[in-house]
Design a protein around this motif. Structure first.
Motif, short mmCIF file in Angstrom:
data_model
loop_
_atom_site.label_atom_id
_atom_site.label_comp_id
_atom_site.label_asym_id
_atom_site.label_seq_id
_atom_site.Cartn_x
_atom_site.Cartn_y
_atom_site.Cartn_z
N ARG A 129 21.91 70.13 -28.71
CA ARG A 129 20.86 69.21 -29.13
C ARG A 129 20.71 68.11 -28.08
O ARG A 129 21.69 67.46 -27.71
CB ARG A 129 21.21 68.58 -30.48
CG ARG A 129 20.10 67.72 -31.06
CD ARG A 129 20.54 67.08 -32.36
NE ARG A 129 19.41 66.53 -33.10
CZ ARG A 129 19.51 65.87 -34.24
NH1 ARG A 129 20.72 65.66 -34.77
NH2 ARG A 129 18.44 65.41 -34.86
N ASP B 135 13.49 64.81 -29.57
CA ASP B 135 14.63 65.62 -30.01
C ASP B 135 14.32 67.08 -29.72
O ASP B 135 13.27 67.59 -30.11
CB ASP B 135 14.84 65.38 -31.52
CG ASP B 135 16.02 66.15 -32.05
OD1 ASP B 135 16.91 66.48 -31.26
OD2 ASP B 135 16.05 66.42 -33.27
N TRP C 40 16.17 71.16 -29.43
CA TRP C 40 17.32 72.06 -29.62
C TRP C 40 17.22 73.20 -28.62
O TRP C 40 16.15 73.79 -28.42
CB TRP C 40 17.33 72.63 -31.04
CG TRP C 40 17.74 71.63 -32.10
CD1 TRP C 40 16.93 70.75 -32.74
CD2 TRP C 40 19.06 71.43 -32.61
NE1 TRP C 40 17.64 70.00 -33.63
CE2 TRP C 40 18.96 70.41 -33.57
CE3 TRP C 40 20.30 72.01 -32.35
CZ2 TRP C 40 20.07 69.95 -34.28
CZ3 TRP C 40 21.39 71.56 -33.07
CH2 TRP C 40 21.29 70.54 -34.01
#
Length: 446
Positions: free
Chosen positions: A180, A163, A165
């Motif tokens: 994201r 993950d 950002w």
């Protein structure tokens, strides 16, 4: 000469006996298909082994391409050459390995194959083309187990989730856009089978997804894949925003266990922005980009109409065109045959007989008299006259009537007497038929 033929025949019989007595001398070629398992879950791969054998050797490789299997994805891995011995005889074989991934909760039928190979016959050295066939194989597909979400179902031997950002989470104000990006890498499956991320709608946030990227990495013995998805968040209100956790599941068929990976929730403090007028323009820009992305994605998709690709449509169109072509030819032939039959009827004895019968039924005596004379003209008589016809083929009552009334009139053609005409005509046709058969039997080819 007879003695020579006798010797050749003896040699042939002796050779045939040797072949029958020694079947190992004849070349043996066959093929078989084996499945690693016959029952799987949706998305669970089945390893398919296609083996081709020969009692000599192969002079060229075997290429089946990417085999199409309905309701399943297929991928080719590799070929393996081998050999084995049986009863003192060595056999060569080539093994082609595929993996089949069912993507529907429906049974899959691995198709029968016609495989072209090149192999020399026993005692030879030059490859000869020949075909070997295999039987179809049924793969039973089990539905997703109860209690599992079908839109989140994934069969894999492993899954990693990353993950990231793009933008600062600690300094966000109204009108800012953060992206994201979630990357999932799975082993033992194809990218097409990794389910999409379930993005939750969040009050105060505009969601604008980016294009998904999928990659398959195929080795000699295994396959892995990755799916990358991005979401752009437009912060539309100030205050604290909580982006909920996302849970990814996968099922390991070898361990018969369900695993999960969790991306924890994210809390973001959104600061006010004095320039609120820019929010509308940013929203419009993102919506325009989103529409453009959807349009490009549609253009990248292969052309389909009613679920059919352009190749399938072309094949169906050709089949329909051929069908219409032959249908038109058949219809035209039927019309031509019908016309020819009609023309033949209009120039036949039957046509003038029917005119005579019709005139009698309607009571048109004068027309009946004309019609019967016209009918007599169509008969093959030695003397084309009504008297001759009655004398040769007429019934007894008709002959008596004609003697009493030599001149044909309407009274002689009443329905009662007309039955005599009908019987007389039948006598003529029967006699004529016998004459034709007799002629055919006596005909000799000079």
């Amino acid at each position: 000469m007879k003695r020579l033929i006798k010797h050749i025949w003896i040699i042939f019989i002796s050779s045939l006996g040797l072949v029958i007595a020694n079947p190992s001398k004849a070349q043996q070629v066959w093929a078989e298909v084996n499945l690693s398992r016959s029952s799987v879950y949706v998305g669970q791969p089945v390893s398919v082994s296609i083996k081709v054998y020969t009692s000599t050797w192969f002079t060229s490789g075997i290429d089946l391409g990417n085999i199409q299997v309905n309701k399943a994805f297929t991928t080719y891995f590799r070929s393996v050459n081998g050999s084995f011995s049986r009863n003192g005889k060595t056999y060569s074989n080539v093994e082609l390995i595929y993996q089949v991934f069912p993507y529907k909760e429906e049974d899959v039928m691995f198709p029968a194959l016609d495989i072209t190979i090149e192999t020399p016959p026993e005692g030879g050295y030059k490859g000869v083309k020949m075909k070997v066939g295999t039987d179809e194989k049924l793969i039973k597909v089990k539905p997703v187990p109860p209690g599992f979400e079908t839109n989140d179902w994934l069969v894999a031997t492993g899954l990693s989730v990353n993950d990231r950002w793009l933008g600062s989470l600690g300094d966000v104000k109204v009108g800012d856009v953060l992206e994201r990006r979630i990357v999932r890498s799975a082993s033992g499956t194809m990218a097409k089978l990794i389910p999409p991320v379930q993005w939750d709608s969040i009050p105060g946030l505009g969601l604008y997804p980016s294009r998904t990227e999928v990659i398959d990495n195929k080795g000699k013995t295994a396959i892995s894949s990755s799916r990358t998805e991005s979401m752009r968040y437009l912060f539309e209100k100030e205050g604290e925003v909580t982006i909920p956790e996302i849970v990814f599941h996968w099922y390991n068929p070898y361990q018969d266990k369900l695993y999960k990976r969790t991306l924890k929730e994210v809390k973001i403090e959104v600061k006010p922005n004095p320039n609120m007028g820019m929010l509308a323009s940013i929203r419009d820009s993102l919506a325009s980009q989103q529409a453009q992305m959807v349009l490009e994605a549609e253009e990248d998709k292969p052309f389909e109409w009613l679920g059919l690709s352009w190749k399938q449509l072309v094949i169906i169109g050709l089949v329909i065109a051929v069908f219409i072509y032959f249908l038109i030819k058949i219809v035209l032939r039927l019309i031509s045959w019908r016309r020819a039959k009609r023309q033949a009827y209009l120039h036949s004895e039957r046509y003038y007989w029917d005119l005579f019968r019709k005139s009698v039924r309607k009571g048109h005596h004068k027309e009946a008299v004309k019609a019967i004379y016209r009918w007599i003209d169509e008969l093959e008589l030695k003397e084309p006259s009504l008297n001759y016809f009655v004398q040769v083929y007429g019934t007894t009552s008709l002959k008596d009537r004609l003697q009493k009334e030599p001149t044909i009139s309407g009274n002689l053609l009443f329905e009662k007497e007309n039955q005599d005409w009908k019987k007389s005509r039948n006598r003529y046709l029967k006699q004529k038929g016998k004459a034709v058969v007799k002629t055919k039997q006596l005909w000799v080819n000079p």
